[in-house]
Design a protein around this motif. Structure first.
Motif, mmCIF file in Angstrom:
data_model
loop_
_atom_site.group_PDB
_atom_site.id
_atom_site.type_symbol
_atom_site.label_atom_id
_atom_site.label_comp_id
_atom_site.label_asym_id
_atom_site.label_seq_id
_atom_site.Cartn_x
_atom_site.Cartn_y
_atom_site.Cartn_z
ATOM 1 N N THR A 139 0.809 -1.155 -0.037
ATOM 2 C CA THR A 139 -0.036 -0.104 -0.026
ATOM 3 C C THR A 139 0.779 1.237 -0.093
ATOM 4 O OG1 THR A 139 -0.022 0.129 2.524
ATOM 5 C CG2 THR A 139 -2.061 -1.227 1.108
ATOM 6 N N THR A 140 2.262 0.842 0.009
ATOM 7 C CA THR A 140 3.216 2.120 0.230
ATOM 8 C C THR A 140 4.270 2.055 -0.703
ATOM 9 O OG1 THR A 140 4.489 1.340 2.037
ATOM 10 C CG2 THR A 140 2.590 2.713 2.692
ATOM 11 N N ALA A 141 4.870 3.110 -1.326
ATOM 12 C CA ALA A 141 5.842 2.795 -2.273
ATOM 13 C C ALA A 141 7.394 2.589 -1.809
ATOM 14 C CB ALA A 141 5.999 4.096 -3.132
ATOM 15 N N THR A 142 7.019 1.306 -1.069
ATOM 16 C CA THR A 142 8.513 0.789 -0.494
ATOM 17 C C THR A 142 8.413 -0.942 -0.645
ATOM 18 O OG1 THR A 142 7.289 0.167 1.547
ATOM 19 C CG2 THR A 142 8.283 2.336 1.479
ATOM 20 N N THR A 143 9.667 -1.359 -0.532
ATOM 21 C CA THR A 143 9.893 -2.833 -0.924
ATOM 22 C C THR A 143 10.212 -3.445 0.385
ATOM 23 O OG1 THR A 143 12.417 -2.169 -0.916
ATOM 24 C CG2 THR A 143 11.098 -2.337 -3.209
ATOM 25 N N ALA A 163 -10.958 -1.738 -5.925
ATOM 26 C CA ALA A 163 -10.527 -0.174 -6.010
ATOM 27 C C ALA A 163 -9.489 0.175 -4.929
ATOM 28 C CB ALA A 163 -11.587 0.638 -6.058
ATOM 29 N N GLY A 164 -8.603 1.023 -5.526
ATOM 30 C CA GLY A 164 -7.425 1.568 -4.629
ATOM 31 C C GLY A 164 -6.199 1.660 -5.192
ATOM 32 N N THR A 165 -5.163 1.677 -4.490
ATOM 33 C CA THR A 165 -3.635 2.240 -5.206
ATOM 34 C C THR A 165 -2.815 1.102 -4.483
ATOM 35 O OG1 THR A 165 -4.105 4.402 -5.492
ATOM 36 C CG2 THR A 165 -1.872 3.788 -5.467
ATOM 37 N N LEU A 166 -2.052 0.326 -5.252
ATOM 38 C CA LEU A 166 -1.108 -0.439 -4.672
ATOM 39 C C LEU A 166 0.314 -0.348 -5.658
ATOM 40 C CD1 LEU A 166 -3.202 -3.812 -4.415
ATOM 41 C CD2 LEU A 166 -2.265 -2.457 -2.549
ATOM 42 N N TYR A 167 1.327 -0.695 -4.894
ATOM 43 C CA TYR A 167 2.546 -0.764 -5.528
ATOM 44 C C TYR A 167 2.895 -2.115 -5.516
ATOM 45 C CZ TYR A 167 2.311 4.436 -4.528
ATOM 46 O OH TYR A 167 1.866 5.563 -4.449
ATOM 47 N N TYR A 168 4.172 -2.627 -6.660
ATOM 48 C CA TYR A 168 4.589 -3.895 -6.339
ATOM 49 C C TYR A 168 6.277 -3.748 -6.506
ATOM 50 C CZ TYR A 168 -0.441 -4.870 -7.488
ATOM 51 O OH TYR A 168 -1.854 -4.965 -7.435
ATOM 52 N N TYR A 169 6.540 -5.062 -6.040
ATOM 53 C CA TYR A 169 8.081 -5.194 -6.309
ATOM 54 C C TYR A 169 8.409 -6.779 -6.193
ATOM 55 C CZ TYR A 169 8.058 -5.844 -1.129
ATOM 56 O OH TYR A 169 7.774 -6.488 0.103
ATOM 57 N N CYS A 170 9.534 -7.227 -6.857
ATOM 58 C CA CYS A 170 9.873 -8.575 -6.936
ATOM 59 C C CYS A 170 11.096 -8.923 -6.126
ATOM 60 C CB CYS A 170 9.822 -8.744 -8.384
ATOM 61 S SG CYS A 170 10.027 -10.707 -8.487
ATOM 62 N N VAL A 171 11.060 -10.197 -5.378
ATOM 63 C CA VAL A 171 11.958 -10.657 -4.804
ATOM 64 C C VAL A 171 12.762 -11.836 -5.655
ATOM 65 C CG1 VAL A 171 13.137 -11.741 -2.906
ATOM 66 C CG2 VAL A 171 11.565 -9.840 -2.543
ATOM 67 N N VAL A 172 14.014 -11.502 -5.968
ATOM 68 C CA VAL A 172 14.400 -12.877 -7.031
ATOM 69 C C VAL A 172 15.633 -13.515 -6.402
ATOM 70 C CG1 VAL A 172 15.839 -13.349 -9.051
ATOM 71 C CG2 VAL A 172 14.193 -11.352 -8.946
ATOM 72 N N VAL A 180 17.627 -10.952 -4.203
ATOM 73 C CA VAL A 180 17.846 -9.491 -4.524
ATOM 74 C C VAL A 180 16.444 -9.141 -4.720
ATOM 75 C CG1 VAL A 180 20.089 -9.403 -5.255
ATOM 76 C CG2 VAL A 180 18.169 -9.998 -6.871
ATOM 77 N N THR A 181 16.065 -7.643 -4.355
ATOM 78 C CA THR A 181 14.864 -7.203 -4.601
ATOM 79 C C THR A 181 14.909 -5.961 -5.447
ATOM 80 O OG1 THR A 181 14.547 -7.635 -2.126
ATOM 81 C CG2 THR A 181 13.065 -5.995 -3.173
ATOM 82 N N SER A 182 13.801 -6.105 -6.522
ATOM 83 C CA SER A 182 13.577 -4.932 -7.345
ATOM 84 C C SER A 182 13.324 -3.761 -6.854
ATOM 85 C CB SER A 182 12.593 -5.365 -8.434
ATOM 86 O OG SER A 182 11.354 -5.265 -7.723
ATOM 87 N N ASN A 183 13.273 -2.680 -7.550
ATOM 88 C CA ASN A 183 12.915 -1.301 -7.284
ATOM 89 C C ASN A 183 11.280 -1.433 -7.247
ATOM 90 O OD1 ASN A 183 13.260 0.148 -10.631
ATOM 91 N ND2 ASN A 183 11.464 -0.897 -9.822
ATOM 92 N N VAL A 184 10.674 -0.421 -6.391
ATOM 93 C CA VAL A 184 9.163 -0.555 -6.606
ATOM 94 C C VAL A 184 8.505 0.100 -7.737
ATOM 95 C CG1 VAL A 184 9.050 1.786 -5.535
ATOM 96 C CG2 VAL A 184 7.008 0.079 -4.797
ATOM 97 N N SER A 185 7.487 -0.596 -8.101
ATOM 98 C CA SER A 185 6.778 -0.036 -9.418
ATOM 99 C C SER A 185 6.056 1.191 -9.249
ATOM 100 C CB SER A 185 5.715 -1.044 -10.034
ATOM 101 O OG SER A 185 4.626 -1.080 -9.005
ATOM 102 N N GLY A 186 5.650 2.004 -10.284
ATOM 103 C CA GLY A 186 4.911 2.949 -10.104
ATOM 104 C C GLY A 186 3.423 2.650 -9.586
ATOM 105 N N ALA A 187 2.704 3.529 -9.127
ATOM 106 C CA ALA A 187 1.165 3.160 -8.489
ATOM 107 C C ALA A 187 0.572 2.816 -9.588
ATOM 108 C CB ALA A 187 0.742 4.703 -7.897
ATOM 109 N N VAL A 188 -0.439 1.767 -9.200
ATOM 110 C CA VAL A 188 -1.414 1.252 -9.826
ATOM 111 C C VAL A 188 -2.674 1.466 -9.372
ATOM 112 C CG1 VAL A 188 -2.389 -1.039 -10.869
ATOM 113 C CG2 VAL A 188 -0.031 -0.856 -10.720
#
Length: 298
Positions: A139-143, A163-172, A180-188
């Motif tokens: 729910t926040t722009a963090t990883t 409905a709402g705003t979410l951010y996404y990131y990926c752990v590889v 390793v963790t990706s950056n956080v995506s733009g808001a969806v």
């Protein structure tokens, strides 16, 4: 010993290499540990450690270099230079694995979607041995502190059912080394679809002689008159009445609500237009005598 060895783009893998030799070594002799390619060939060996010694046994503290490609057929041998003697290789295939590295990040461009309408997929590109992926929503722009979503894939399509705003990131993760963790995506941003308008559409007359005037019982600047169930015009809000076509026949008029860029389902009314009687030719003026008859037509 130590196989499989974990190597990254910036960090090598240490290996201790005991060896023995025969014969007399001259002063200043250098023993060199050499690494083959992934197929076990020493056509272009890589030096991975040395020790200066004239003894017939010893140990070389070697390092498989950072950036060494993953493979399962590596061999190591020791050679001396004074005199030059090439030792036999270790006779056992050695495995080198690569830790995970993300080379392309998820898009940081924001997305706007209507509830239930598909969003654009997010993806990462990574290198490493036997990679696995875990996506998270937040729910926040963090990883950190996210909720696991999706399957083991380098891409993920955000779900838009809520409905709402979410951010996404990926752990590889890879077969070795730290994840390793990706950056956080733009808001969806997912906007709710409005419900069908619950008010009543009133028709001035049904059937109507000529064009009908329609009004909506709960006028709203975000609810608009439409001529089809999928219409998306914003020129006629229900805060004003609507005048239908005067064409004779059955007509259906709709109202739909707009939330942001998202249209809800329509509410409709069907009515009939009757063409008004229009006299196109008037009867002529006539002079008749008393007691005589005449005929008028229109």
């Amino acid at each position: 010993t130590g196989s499989p060895f974990c190597v990254s783009a910036s960090t090598g893998a240490s290996v201790s290499l005991p060896f023995t030799s025969l014969g007399t070594l001259n002063a200043g002799n250098v023993y060199t540990a050499q690494l083959s390619n992934a197929a076990g060939s020493f056509a272009s060996p890589v030096s991975i450690g040395t020790v200066t010694s004239t003894a017939n046994s010893g140990t070389i503290a070697a390092t498989i270099p950072a950036g060494t490609a993953a493979g399962t057929g590596y061999r190591i041998r020791v050679v001396s230079n004074n005199p030059t003697v090439f030792g036999t290789n270790n006779t056992v295939d050695l495995t080198v694995q690569n830790s995970a590295v993300i080379t392309a990040q998820p898009s940081t461009t924001g997305q706007n979607s209507c509830q239930g309408v598909g969003a654009a997929a997010l993806s990462v590109t990574a290198t490493g041995t036997t990679l696995s992926y875990q996506w998270y929503s937040n729910t926040t722009a963090t990883t950190s502190g996210g909720t696991p979503v999706g399957t083991n894939s380098n891409s993920y399509t955000p779900v838009t059912t809520t409905a709402g705003t979410l951010y996404y990131y990926c752990v590889v993760s890879a077969a070795c080394g730290a994840s390793v963790t990706s950056n956080v995506s733009g808001a969806v941003n997912v906007t709710a679809i409005p419900s069908a308008p619950s008010g009543t559409i009133n028709v001035s007359a049904n059937p109507s002689c000529g064009a009908a005037t329609l009004t909506y019982s709960a006028p709203n600047a975000n609810i608009y008159w439409q001529t089809s169930a999928t219409g998306n015009l914003t020129t006629n809000p229900t805060t004003s009445s609507y005048t239908s076509s005067a064409t004779a026949g059955s007509h259906t008029i709709y109202v739909r609500e707009l939330n942001g860029t998202c249209w809800g389902p329509a509410t409709s009314v069907t009515f009939t237009i009757v063409a008004p009687v229009i006299i196109t030719v008037d009867p002529p003026n006539r002079v008749i005598n008393d007691g005589a008859n005449t005929t008028f037509t229109v």
